[in-house]
Design a protein around this motif. Sequence first.
Motif, PDB file in Angstrom:
ATOM      1  N   ASN A 153       0.798  -1.220   0.000  1.00 11.00           N
ATOM      2  CA  ASN A 153       0.000   0.000   0.000  1.00 11.00           C
ATOM      3  C   ASN A 153       0.837   1.281   0.000  1.00 11.00           C
ATOM      4  OD1 ASN A 153      -2.466  -1.368  -0.013  1.00 11.00           O
ATOM      5  ND2 ASN A 153      -2.427  -1.625   2.213  1.00 11.00           N
ATOM      6  N   LEU A 154       2.154   1.155  -0.102  1.00 15.22           N
ATOM      7  CA  LEU A 154       2.997   2.339  -0.186  1.00 15.22           C
ATOM      8  C   LEU A 154       2.988   2.888  -1.603  1.00 15.22           C
ATOM      9  CD1 LEU A 154       6.180   1.302   1.846  1.00 15.22           C
ATOM     10  CD2 LEU A 154       4.313   2.792   2.577  1.00 15.22           C
ATOM     11  N   GLU A 155       3.378   4.149  -1.730  1.00 10.50           N
ATOM     12  CA  GLU A 155       3.509   4.739  -3.059  1.00 10.50           C
ATOM     13  C   GLU A 155       4.574   3.992  -3.846  1.00 10.50           C
ATOM     14  OE1 GLU A 155       4.271   8.869  -2.932  1.00 10.50           O
ATOM     15  OE2 GLU A 155       2.479   9.370  -1.762  1.00 10.50           O
ATOM     16  N   SER A 156       4.370   3.920  -5.153  1.00  9.13           N
ATOM     17  CA  SER A 156       5.305   3.205  -6.021  1.00  9.13           C
ATOM     18  C   SER A 156       6.724   3.752  -5.848  1.00  9.13           C
ATOM     19  CB  SER A 156       4.872   3.362  -7.477  1.00  9.13           C
ATOM     20  OG  SER A 156       5.794   2.732  -8.338  1.00  9.13           O
ATOM     21  N   GLY A 157       7.673   2.811  -5.716  1.00 11.28           N
ATOM     22  CA  GLY A 157       9.073   3.192  -5.616  1.00 11.28           C
ATOM     23  C   GLY A 157       9.600   3.367  -4.214  1.00 11.28           C
ATOM     24  N   THR A 158       8.707   3.381  -3.213  1.00 11.01           N
ATOM     25  CA  THR A 158       9.157   3.587  -1.829  1.00 11.01           C
ATOM     26  C   THR A 158       9.360   2.274  -1.080  1.00 11.01           C
ATOM     27  OG1 THR A 158       6.873   3.801  -1.053  1.00 11.01           O
ATOM     28  CG2 THR A 158       8.008   5.826  -1.715  1.00 11.01           C
ATOM     29  N   GLY A 159       8.923   1.171  -1.665  1.00 10.73           N
ATOM     30  CA  GLY A 159       9.065  -0.115  -0.995  1.00 10.73           C
ATOM     31  C   GLY A 159      10.505  -0.526  -0.777  1.00 10.73           C
ATOM     32  N   GLU A 160      11.365  -0.151  -1.707  1.00  7.71           N
ATOM     33  CA  GLU A 160      12.780  -0.541  -1.599  1.00  7.71           C
ATOM     34  C   GLU A 160      13.416   0.021  -0.328  1.00  7.71           C
ATOM     35  OE1 GLU A 160      16.890  -0.020  -4.187  1.00  7.71           O
ATOM     36  OE2 GLU A 160      14.946  -0.053  -5.233  1.00  7.71           O
ATOM     37  N   ASP A 161      13.022   1.235   0.051  1.00 14.01           N
ATOM     38  CA  ASP A 161      13.559   1.820   1.277  1.00 14.01           C
ATOM     39  C   ASP A 161      13.114   1.033   2.502  1.00 14.01           C
ATOM     40  OD1 ASP A 161      14.745   3.818  -0.214  1.00 14.01           O
ATOM     41  OD2 ASP A 161      13.076   5.222   0.037  1.00 14.01           O
ATOM     42  N   ILE A 162      11.875   0.561   2.491  1.00  8.38           N
ATOM     43  CA  ILE A 162      11.371  -0.239   3.604  1.00  8.38           C
ATOM     44  C   ILE A 162      12.113  -1.564   3.691  1.00  8.38           C
ATOM     45  CG2 ILE A 162       9.357  -1.540   4.436  1.00  8.38           C
ATOM     46  CD1 ILE A 162       9.260   1.434   5.065  1.00  8.38           C
TER      47      ILE A 162
END
Length: 270
Positions: A153-162
Amino acid sequence: MTTDSAPAAPLDSALAIVEAITSLAAADRLLLALDFDGTLAPFVDTPKSARALPEAKAALERLETMPSTWIAYVSGRPLSSLEIVTEADADALLIGSHGVEVRFGRDGVSLDLSVDEQDKLARLGDVLRALVEANPGTRLETKPVGYGVHYRNLESGTGEDIVTAASSAATAISDALTIRDGKDIIEFSVRGADKGDGIERLREYTDATAVLFAGDDLTDEDGFRVLRPGTGDIGVKVGAGETAAQFRVADERAVATMLTLLAEARAARV
């Protein structure tokens, strides 16, 4: 049914998978080992509400009444969740938590975590829970021997940081964790096992002469790698991505079509 072969195999037509399924239907002892989410059931926002497509469920119910035919669900979900979404009865064959949990009918398997594993699990939960609380849009899933951090449910492209932050926090607890990167989830376990281990245990339990395994996720590659195509096993990748499976189908509806074909072909032979 739209299909194309995985890179490791030369066959690239719908006819090829139809021929393979027809041949598989003649197996003396047939095991169908199936991932659930993204394979039998579409992904949903509320995980416990996921259910297999009606066409797939009807085909599986037909197959499980046939002689020398076994249906097993092989999932990253904990057994408690897998039992709900598959609507499994007491005799179902279930592999949960990527092979860590096994339920062969009414006989369960105890996890028996050691004191050290229990300590690591508690500390792992603390650091990942803090991470999720600090990052709205993520969700922590508690598993029997670990945790999964969801970020769909995160904005596209921010998952890698998580993924990077979760990995750093988890490995600070222990550098011996089992880490799995799946579809919009990163998972950490204090005990190692995978879907390939689960399929091998199912093969031994059922004494299957041929196995069909279908799955859509990166974690399903462990299952594809233990298959034995030379003896009649078939691996089916659902969706895009590199794979060790011999065949590929587009989506859950294509899986349902494949299972219906298999049910019809096996009914004509057994």
